[in-house]
Design a protein around this motif. Structure first.
Motif, PDB file in Angstrom:
ATOM      1  N   GLU A   1      -0.123  -4.364   5.228  1.00  0.00           N
ATOM      2  CA  GLU A   1       0.517  -3.099   4.873  1.00  0.00           C
ATOM      3  C   GLU A   1       1.931  -2.991   5.462  1.00  0.00           C
ATOM      4  O   GLU A   1       2.844  -2.500   4.808  1.00  0.00           O
ATOM      5  CB  GLU A   1      -0.341  -1.912   5.338  1.00  0.00           C
ATOM      6  CG  GLU A   1      -1.613  -1.717   4.534  1.00  0.00           C
ATOM      7  CD  GLU A   1      -2.706  -2.721   4.896  1.00  0.00           C
ATOM      8  OE1 GLU A   1      -2.706  -3.249   6.031  1.00  0.00           O
ATOM      9  OE2 GLU A   1      -3.539  -3.004   4.015  1.00  0.00           O
TER      10      GLU A   1
ATOM     11  N   ILE B   1       4.231  -5.342   3.395  1.00  0.00           N
ATOM     12  CA  ILE B   1       4.504  -4.786   2.064  1.00  0.00           C
ATOM     13  C   ILE B   1       5.458  -3.600   2.171  1.00  0.00           C
ATOM     14  O   ILE B   1       6.408  -3.478   1.386  1.00  0.00           O
ATOM     15  CB  ILE B   1       3.192  -4.377   1.362  1.00  0.00           C
ATOM     16  CG1 ILE B   1       2.283  -5.584   1.141  1.00  0.00           C
ATOM     17  CG2 ILE B   1       3.465  -3.647   0.051  1.00  0.00           C
ATOM     18  CD1 ILE B   1       2.739  -6.558   0.101  1.00  0.00           C
ATOM     19  N   SER B   2       5.247  -2.721   3.141  1.00  0.00           N
ATOM     20  CA  SER B   2       6.133  -1.569   3.324  1.00  0.00           C
ATOM     21  C   SER B   2       7.558  -2.004   3.662  1.00  0.00           C
ATOM     22  O   SER B   2       8.528  -1.456   3.131  1.00  0.00           O
ATOM     23  CB  SER B   2       5.606  -0.648   4.432  1.00  0.00           C
ATOM     24  OG  SER B   2       4.378  -0.087   4.057  1.00  0.00           O
ATOM     25  N   SER B   3       7.673  -2.989   4.542  1.00  0.00           N
ATOM     26  CA  SER B   3       8.996  -3.500   4.903  1.00  0.00           C
ATOM     27  C   SER B   3       9.675  -4.150   3.710  1.00  0.00           C
ATOM     28  O   SER B   3      10.879  -3.962   3.485  1.00  0.00           O
ATOM     29  CB  SER B   3       8.880  -4.521   6.037  1.00  0.00           C
ATOM     30  OG  SER B   3       8.351  -3.925   7.183  1.00  0.00           O
ATOM     31  N   LEU B   4       8.909  -4.897   2.938  1.00  0.00           N
ATOM     32  CA  LEU B   4       9.447  -5.546   1.745  1.00  0.00           C
ATOM     33  C   LEU B   4       9.953  -4.508   0.739  1.00  0.00           C
ATOM     34  O   LEU B   4      11.035  -4.656   0.183  1.00  0.00           O
ATOM     35  CB  LEU B   4       8.382  -6.441   1.102  1.00  0.00           C
ATOM     36  CG  LEU B   4       8.799  -7.236  -0.127  1.00  0.00           C
ATOM     37  CD1 LEU B   4       9.913  -8.219   0.233  1.00  0.00           C
ATOM     38  CD2 LEU B   4       7.606  -7.975  -0.696  1.00  0.00           C
ATOM     39  N   LYS B   5       9.176  -3.444   0.538  1.00  0.00           N
ATOM     40  CA  LYS B   5       9.589  -2.377  -0.378  1.00  0.00           C
ATOM     41  C   LYS B   5      10.901  -1.750   0.076  1.00  0.00           C
ATOM     42  O   LYS B   5      11.803  -1.517  -0.730  1.00  0.00           O
ATOM     43  CB  LYS B   5       8.515  -1.295  -0.469  1.00  0.00           C
ATOM     44  CG  LYS B   5       7.330  -1.665  -1.296  1.00  0.00           C
ATOM     45  CD  LYS B   5       6.327  -0.520  -1.315  1.00  0.00           C
ATOM     46  CE  LYS B   5       5.083  -0.879  -2.075  1.00  0.00           C
ATOM     47  NZ  LYS B   5       4.106   0.213  -2.072  1.00  0.00           N
ATOM     48  N   ALA B   6      10.996  -1.456   1.368  1.00  0.00           N
ATOM     49  CA  ALA B   6      12.208  -0.820   1.893  1.00  0.00           C
ATOM     50  C   ALA B   6      13.416  -1.733   1.745  1.00  0.00           C
ATOM     51  O   ALA B   6      14.491  -1.294   1.310  1.00  0.00           O
ATOM     52  CB  ALA B   6      11.996  -0.437   3.357  1.00  0.00           C
TER      53      ALA B   6
ATOM     54  N   LEU C   1      13.778  -4.242  -0.352  1.00  0.00           N
ATOM     55  CA  LEU C   1      14.040  -4.433  -1.772  1.00  0.00           C
ATOM     56  C   LEU C   1      14.782  -3.231  -2.347  1.00  0.00           C
ATOM     57  O   LEU C   1      15.744  -3.401  -3.094  1.00  0.00           O
ATOM     58  CB  LEU C   1      12.710  -4.645  -2.504  1.00  0.00           C
ATOM     59  CG  LEU C   1      12.708  -5.430  -3.787  1.00  0.00           C
ATOM     60  CD1 LEU C   1      13.352  -6.788  -3.593  1.00  0.00           C
ATOM     61  CD2 LEU C   1      11.292  -5.601  -4.294  1.00  0.00           C
ATOM     62  N   THR C   2      14.349  -2.041  -1.978  1.00  0.00           N
ATOM     63  CA  THR C   2      15.026  -0.825  -2.439  1.00  0.00           C
ATOM     64  C   THR C   2      16.476  -0.814  -1.981  1.00  0.00           C
ATOM     65  O   THR C   2      17.384  -0.490  -2.763  1.00  0.00           O
ATOM     66  CB  THR C   2      14.293   0.421  -1.909  1.00  0.00           C
ATOM     67  OG1 THR C   2      12.948   0.390  -2.374  1.00  0.00           O
ATOM     68  CG2 THR C   2      14.953   1.696  -2.375  1.00  0.00           C
TER      69      THR C   2
ATOM     70  N   THR D   1      12.254  -5.924  -8.891  1.00  0.00           N
ATOM     71  CA  THR D   1      11.370  -5.236  -7.945  1.00  0.00           C
ATOM     72  C   THR D   1       9.910  -5.419  -8.344  1.00  0.00           C
ATOM     73  O   THR D   1       9.058  -5.712  -7.500  1.00  0.00           O
ATOM     74  CB  THR D   1      11.717  -3.734  -7.885  1.00  0.00           C
ATOM     75  OG1 THR D   1      13.073  -3.595  -7.492  1.00  0.00           O
ATOM     76  CG2 THR D   1      10.828  -2.998  -6.906  1.00  0.00           C
ATOM     77  N   GLY D   2       9.610  -5.270  -9.617  1.00  0.00           N
ATOM     78  CA  GLY D   2       8.238  -5.433 -10.091  1.00  0.00           C
ATOM     79  C   GLY D   2       7.704  -6.833  -9.867  1.00  0.00           C
ATOM     80  O   GLY D   2       6.560  -7.016  -9.426  1.00  0.00           O
TER      81      GLY D   2
ATOM     82  N   MET E   1       7.158  -7.382  -6.060  1.00  0.00           N
ATOM     83  CA  MET E   1       6.021  -6.627  -5.547  1.00  0.00           C
ATOM     84  C   MET E   1       4.692  -7.170  -6.092  1.00  0.00           C
ATOM     85  O   MET E   1       3.659  -7.054  -5.435  1.00  0.00           O
ATOM     86  CB  MET E   1       6.165  -5.141  -5.875  1.00  0.00           C
ATOM     87  CG  MET E   1       7.341  -4.494  -5.156  1.00  0.00           C
ATOM     88  SD  MET E   1       7.473  -4.882  -3.387  1.00  0.00           S
ATOM     89  CE  MET E   1       5.942  -4.272  -2.761  1.00  0.00           C
TER      90      MET E   1
END
Length: 97
Positions: free
Chosen positions: A5, A8-13, A15-16, A37-38, A41
């Motif tokens: 988790e 994944i959270s760090s990757l999302k941030a 990537l954003t 992004t898709g 992820m």
């Protein structure tokens, strides 16, 4: 070690941040940013699974189980393991496992 988790959270941030910067600078369109992004992820859990389910990782997980007395494997893997539960086939033969 970070758990799934957290990664994944760090990757999302990240990537954003990167995709938003690239769109803002005009290096890519919003559609391209969403596609990248898709893809990232969707691929992240697959990569995490491949990383955490290696042979050595599975042996380390099994060695942490209190009911497991010994894990018999090849000498190279046994010597590389920090657990004294992981033993080579030769050692198992000597100890009559």
């Amino acid at each position: 070690m970070l758990n799934k988790e957290q990664i994944i959270s760090s990757l999302k941030a990240m990537l954003t941040l990167v995709i938003g910067w690239a769109i803002g600078k005009g290096y890519m369109s919003e559609d391209t940013g969403l596609m990248i992004t898709g893809v990232v992820m969707a691929a992240a859990p697959i990569a995490w699974s491949l990383y955490t389910n290696t042979y050595k990782a599975n042996i380390a997980k099994a060695a942490e189980i209190p009911a497991v007395e010994a894990i018999v494997t090849d000498a190279k893997t046994a010597n590389a393991s920090p657990s004294n539960k992981v033993i080579s086939e030769a050692t198992a033969a000597i100890r009559n496992f």
